[in-house]
Motif scaffolding. Structure first.
Motif, PDB file in Angstrom:
ATOM      1  N   LYS A 214       0.838  -1.222   0.000  1.00  0.00           N
ATOM      2  CA  LYS A 214       0.000   0.000   0.000  1.00  0.00           C
ATOM      3  C   LYS A 214       0.864   1.259   0.000  1.00  0.00           C
ATOM      4  CE  LYS A 214      -4.091  -2.071   2.137  1.00  0.00           C
ATOM      5  NZ  LYS A 214      -3.666  -3.470   1.948  1.00  0.00           N
ATOM      6  N   ASP A 215       1.840   1.267  -0.877  1.00  0.00           N
ATOM      7  CA  ASP A 215       2.772   2.380  -0.971  1.00  0.00           C
ATOM      8  C   ASP A 215       2.013   3.695  -1.182  1.00  0.00           C
ATOM      9  OD1 ASP A 215       5.855   3.031  -1.617  1.00  0.00           O
ATOM     10  OD2 ASP A 215       4.574   4.209  -2.944  1.00  0.00           O
ATOM     11  N   PRO A 216       2.281   4.717  -0.375  1.00  0.00           N
ATOM     12  CA  PRO A 216       1.520   5.971  -0.470  1.00  0.00           C
ATOM     13  C   PRO A 216       1.756   6.746  -1.762  1.00  0.00           C
ATOM     14  CG  PRO A 216       3.355   6.206   1.067  1.00  0.00           C
ATOM     15  CD  PRO A 216       3.265   4.761   0.729  1.00  0.00           C
ATOM     16  N   THR A 217       2.909   6.538  -2.390  1.00  0.00           N
ATOM     17  CA  THR A 217       3.209   7.234  -3.635  1.00  0.00           C
ATOM     18  C   THR A 217       2.695   6.461  -4.841  1.00  0.00           C
ATOM     19  OG1 THR A 217       5.191   8.202  -2.641  1.00  0.00           O
ATOM     20  CG2 THR A 217       5.057   8.230  -5.036  1.00  0.00           C
ATOM     21  N   GLY A 218       2.838   5.158  -4.799  1.00  0.00           N
ATOM     22  CA  GLY A 218       2.345   4.324  -5.886  1.00  0.00           C
ATOM     23  C   GLY A 218       3.356   4.057  -6.978  1.00  0.00           C
ATOM     24  N   PHE A 219       4.539   4.623  -6.852  1.00  0.00           N
ATOM     25  CA  PHE A 219       5.631   4.340  -7.780  1.00  0.00           C
ATOM     26  C   PHE A 219       6.945   4.569  -7.045  1.00  0.00           C
ATOM     27  CE2 PHE A 219       4.971   8.869  -8.194  1.00  0.00           C
ATOM     28  CZ  PHE A 219       6.234   9.400  -8.319  1.00  0.00           C
ATOM     29  N   SER A 220       8.043   4.125  -7.644  1.00  0.00           N
ATOM     30  CA  SER A 220       9.347   4.276  -7.011  1.00  0.00           C
ATOM     31  C   SER A 220       9.968   5.617  -7.386  1.00  0.00           C
ATOM     32  CB  SER A 220      10.281   3.133  -7.446  1.00  0.00           C
ATOM     33  OG  SER A 220      11.601   3.395  -7.053  1.00  0.00           O
ATOM     34  N   LYS A 221      10.159   6.486  -6.402  1.00  0.00           N
ATOM     35  CA  LYS A 221      10.803   7.776  -6.662  1.00  0.00           C
ATOM     36  C   LYS A 221      12.254   7.580  -7.099  1.00  0.00           C
ATOM     37  CE  LYS A 221       7.936  10.481  -3.479  1.00  0.00           C
ATOM     38  NZ  LYS A 221       7.909  11.358  -2.291  1.00  0.00           N
ATOM     39  N   GLU A 222      12.900   6.583  -6.513  1.00  0.00           N
ATOM     40  CA  GLU A 222      14.292   6.305  -6.879  1.00  0.00           C
ATOM     41  C   GLU A 222      14.392   5.909  -8.353  1.00  0.00           C
ATOM     42  OE1 GLU A 222      17.901   3.199  -5.682  1.00  0.00           O
ATOM     43  OE2 GLU A 222      16.054   3.245  -4.507  1.00  0.00           O
ATOM     44  N   LEU A 223      13.455   5.071  -8.795  1.00  0.00           N
ATOM     45  CA  LEU A 223      13.458   4.646 -10.191  1.00  0.00           C
ATOM     46  C   LEU A 223      13.129   5.820 -11.111  1.00  0.00           C
ATOM     47  CD1 LEU A 223      13.723   2.469 -12.296  1.00  0.00           C
ATOM     48  CD2 LEU A 223      11.375   1.751 -11.815  1.00  0.00           C
ATOM     49  N   TRP A 224      12.241   6.695 -10.667  1.00  0.00           N
ATOM     50  CA  TRP A 224      11.910   7.862 -11.479  1.00  0.00           C
ATOM     51  C   TRP A 224      13.125   8.772 -11.638  1.00  0.00           C
ATOM     52  CZ3 TRP A 224       9.166   9.257 -15.210  1.00  0.00           C
ATOM     53  CH2 TRP A 224       8.929  10.603 -15.505  1.00  0.00           C
TER      54      TRP A 224
ATOM     55  N   SER B 148      16.171   7.721 -11.677  1.00  0.00           N
ATOM     56  CA  SER B 148      17.019   7.018 -12.651  1.00  0.00           C
ATOM     57  C   SER B 148      16.521   7.258 -14.074  1.00  0.00           C
ATOM     58  CB  SER B 148      17.028   5.513 -12.351  1.00  0.00           C
ATOM     59  OG  SER B 148      17.591   5.246 -11.081  1.00  0.00           O
ATOM     60  N   PHE B 149      15.185   7.294 -14.227  1.00  0.00           N
ATOM     61  CA  PHE B 149      14.585   7.601 -15.522  1.00  0.00           C
ATOM     62  C   PHE B 149      15.043   8.970 -16.005  1.00  0.00           C
ATOM     63  CE2 PHE B 149      10.749   6.046 -17.943  1.00  0.00           C
ATOM     64  CZ  PHE B 149      11.110   4.712 -17.897  1.00  0.00           C
ATOM     65  N   ALA B 150      15.005   9.927 -15.078  1.00  0.00           N
ATOM     66  CA  ALA B 150      15.400  11.293 -15.432  1.00  0.00           C
ATOM     67  C   ALA B 150      16.880  11.364 -15.793  1.00  0.00           C
ATOM     68  CB  ALA B 150      15.076  12.235 -14.283  1.00  0.00           C
ATOM     69  N   GLU B 151      17.712  10.670 -15.037  1.00  0.00           N
ATOM     70  CA  GLU B 151      19.146  10.682 -15.286  1.00  0.00           C
ATOM     71  C   GLU B 151      19.497  10.103 -16.658  1.00  0.00           C
ATOM     72  OE1 GLU B 151      20.761   8.551 -12.013  1.00  0.00           O
ATOM     73  OE2 GLU B 151      20.519  10.199 -10.581  1.00  0.00           O
ATOM     74  N   MET B 152      18.680   9.156 -17.120  1.00  0.00           N
ATOM     75  CA  MET B 152      18.920   8.558 -18.431  1.00  0.00           C
ATOM     76  C   MET B 152      18.274   9.365 -19.562  1.00  0.00           C
ATOM     77  SD  MET B 152      18.706   4.446 -17.715  1.00  0.00           S
ATOM     78  CE  MET B 152      19.302   4.084 -19.373  1.00  0.00           C
ATOM     79  N   GLY B 153      17.595  10.441 -19.194  1.00  0.00           N
ATOM     80  CA  GLY B 153      17.015  11.325 -20.203  1.00  0.00           C
ATOM     81  C   GLY B 153      15.593  11.003 -20.605  1.00  0.00           C
ATOM     82  N   PHE B 154      14.995   9.989 -19.986  1.00  0.00           N
ATOM     83  CA  PHE B 154      13.641   9.589 -20.371  1.00  0.00           C
ATOM     84  C   PHE B 154      12.592  10.605 -19.924  1.00  0.00           C
ATOM     85  CE2 PHE B 154      15.404   5.059 -20.030  1.00  0.00           C
ATOM     86  CZ  PHE B 154      15.767   5.063 -21.358  1.00  0.00           C
ATOM     87  N   ALA B 155      12.771  11.197 -18.751  1.00  0.00           N
ATOM     88  CA  ALA B 155      11.773  12.134 -18.237  1.00  0.00           C
ATOM     89  C   ALA B 155      11.618  13.339 -19.160  1.00  0.00           C
ATOM     90  CB  ALA B 155      12.140  12.595 -16.827  1.00  0.00           C
ATOM     91  N   GLY B 156      12.703  13.755 -19.791  1.00  0.00           N
ATOM     92  CA  GLY B 156      12.672  14.904 -20.687  1.00  0.00           C
ATOM     93  C   GLY B 156      12.705  14.525 -22.150  1.00  0.00           C
TER      94      GLY B 156
END
Length: 379
Positions: free
Chosen positions: A36-46, A48-56
């Motif tokens: 029952k994670d309050p965020t619903g996704f992994s902030k750490e993984l997000w 990592s997504f940004a660092e690899m350029g996926f977020a942008g």
């Protein structure tokens, strides 16, 4: 244009697949659901997504992004569909980033797009107000007050709405529900007075929210695009979302197919591998063909969006409608061919069925899009 990936796109796919399959297999979604994670996704993984350029991915280079196209966004969404990874990528990096990039003024782009690109800002589009996707039925009222507007009404199924730092809200500044004229998009701070957010966990264990607006004050600078003329901007943004959700369903369908074929090759019944039974071979072959046709339709839609968003509506409608019916067929065949164990929560195939059901409804189901195609052709 050829319906195949370029060398650069193949490299992007391999990069996304490596990260997602390693860090976010289906067990990752199960863990978030069970805890029952309050965020619903992994902030750490997000991050990592940004660092690899996926977020942008869709953010122009001048604002810190990669400046790539919708085809590339679809490639990432297809890999997300393979593992059902919970992520703000769709809401923030695809839909919200596209809305800001296409409709924002220089100040709005400079304020928000760099933050989306580095993963520090989560944003989402608040559009639907009922059980079904009907954007023109928007009835949330925006009444002029002083140097701005007051928003009153409610939104349902706002993807990642409970964690968003920015809401892009479709409201009616003129006209009545059902009319194209009079729609306006607003940038709203979810912490503003009068905004009430209720998290809703969907059947697929992904995030959404119900949001109420009670005389929420926004100034004129919060308007995204032009007052009363938001329909065209909204059409394009929604088509971008639809095309990428179709890509997610292609990835979901393909993963279900692969898992099912592997099961047919290993499960024995009546002393034979069930994959040796011709009836099951035929069904698997038909499903494979269905998925490949849908993959082609989705690639065509994404290419059309890259060429001209304003002229891509028909291609996108075909892709979204086909992807929904194909995903439904894939998960139904997958569950049935797995037999009784396919119905159990302990087996992952059920997660794909639930996600397929949500994706089918998101931004319009097959019935909605076939109706849009019929109207466009004057039927």
């Amino acid at each position: 244009m050829a319906l195949v990936l370029t060398e650069e796109q193949s490299m992007l796919r391999d990069s996304a697949r490596g990260l997602i399959s390693d860090k976010a297999p289906v067990s990752h979604l199960r863990s978030l659901r069970d805890s029952k994670d309050p965020t619903g996704f992994s902030k750490e993984l997000w991050h990592s997504f940004a660092e690899m350029g996926f977020a942008g991915l869709l953010v122009p280079e001048e604002f810190g992004g990669s400046g790539l196209g919708f085809m590339e966004a679809g490639i990432v969404m297809e890999e997300i569909g393979r593992t059902l990874m919970p992520s703000p990528f769709l809401a923030t990096s695809v839909v919200a980033a596209s809305a800001l990039n296409r409709g924002g003024n220089a100040a709005q782009k400079s304020e928000y797009l760099p933050k989306i690109s580095n993963g520090s800002l989560l944003a989402t589009l608040a559009i639907d107000e009922g059980a079904k996707h009907r954007p023109l039925q928007t009835n949330l009222q925006a009444v002029r007050a002083g140097n701005g507007f007051k928003l009153s009404g409610a939104k349902a199924l706002v993807v990642d709405g409970h964690v968003a730092d920015l809401l892009i809200v479709a409201a009616r500044t003129a006209g009545a529900a059902g009319e194209r004229e009079g729609l306006t998009l607003f940038l709203v701070n979810p912490a503003a007075k009068g905004v009430a957010i209720e998290r809703t966990i969907m059947v697929d264990a992904h995030n959404a929210a119900r949001i109420e607006f009670a005389n929420v004050e926004v100034n004129a600078d919060s308007v995204l695009g032009e007052v009363d003329q938001g329909a065209a901007l909204l059409d394009g943004v929604l088509d971008i979302g639809r095309g990428t959700v179709a890509a997610e369903m292609v990835g979901l369908s393909d993963e279900v197919f692969n898992r099912t074929v592997e099961y047919l090759k290993s499960r024995k019944q009546f002393g034979k591998l069930i994959g040796e039974f011709q009836a099951l071979q035929h069904r698997a072959a038909e499903l494979y063909v269905d998925i490949e046709i849908t993959r082609a339709a989705t690639m065509k839609a994404l290419q059309a969006l890259d060429a001209d968003v304003a002229k891509a509506a028909s291609s996108v409608a075909v892709a979204k409608a086909r992807a929904g019916t194909t995903a439904t067929r894939a998960v139904q065949e997958g569950v049935q061919m797995h037999g009784g164990m396919g119905m159990t929560d302990q087996f992952d195939i059920g997660f794909f069925m639930k996600r397929a059901r949500v994706c089918e409804e998101l931004f319009g189901d097959a019935n909605y899009h076939t109706e849009q195609l019929a109207r466009a052709r004057g039927y």
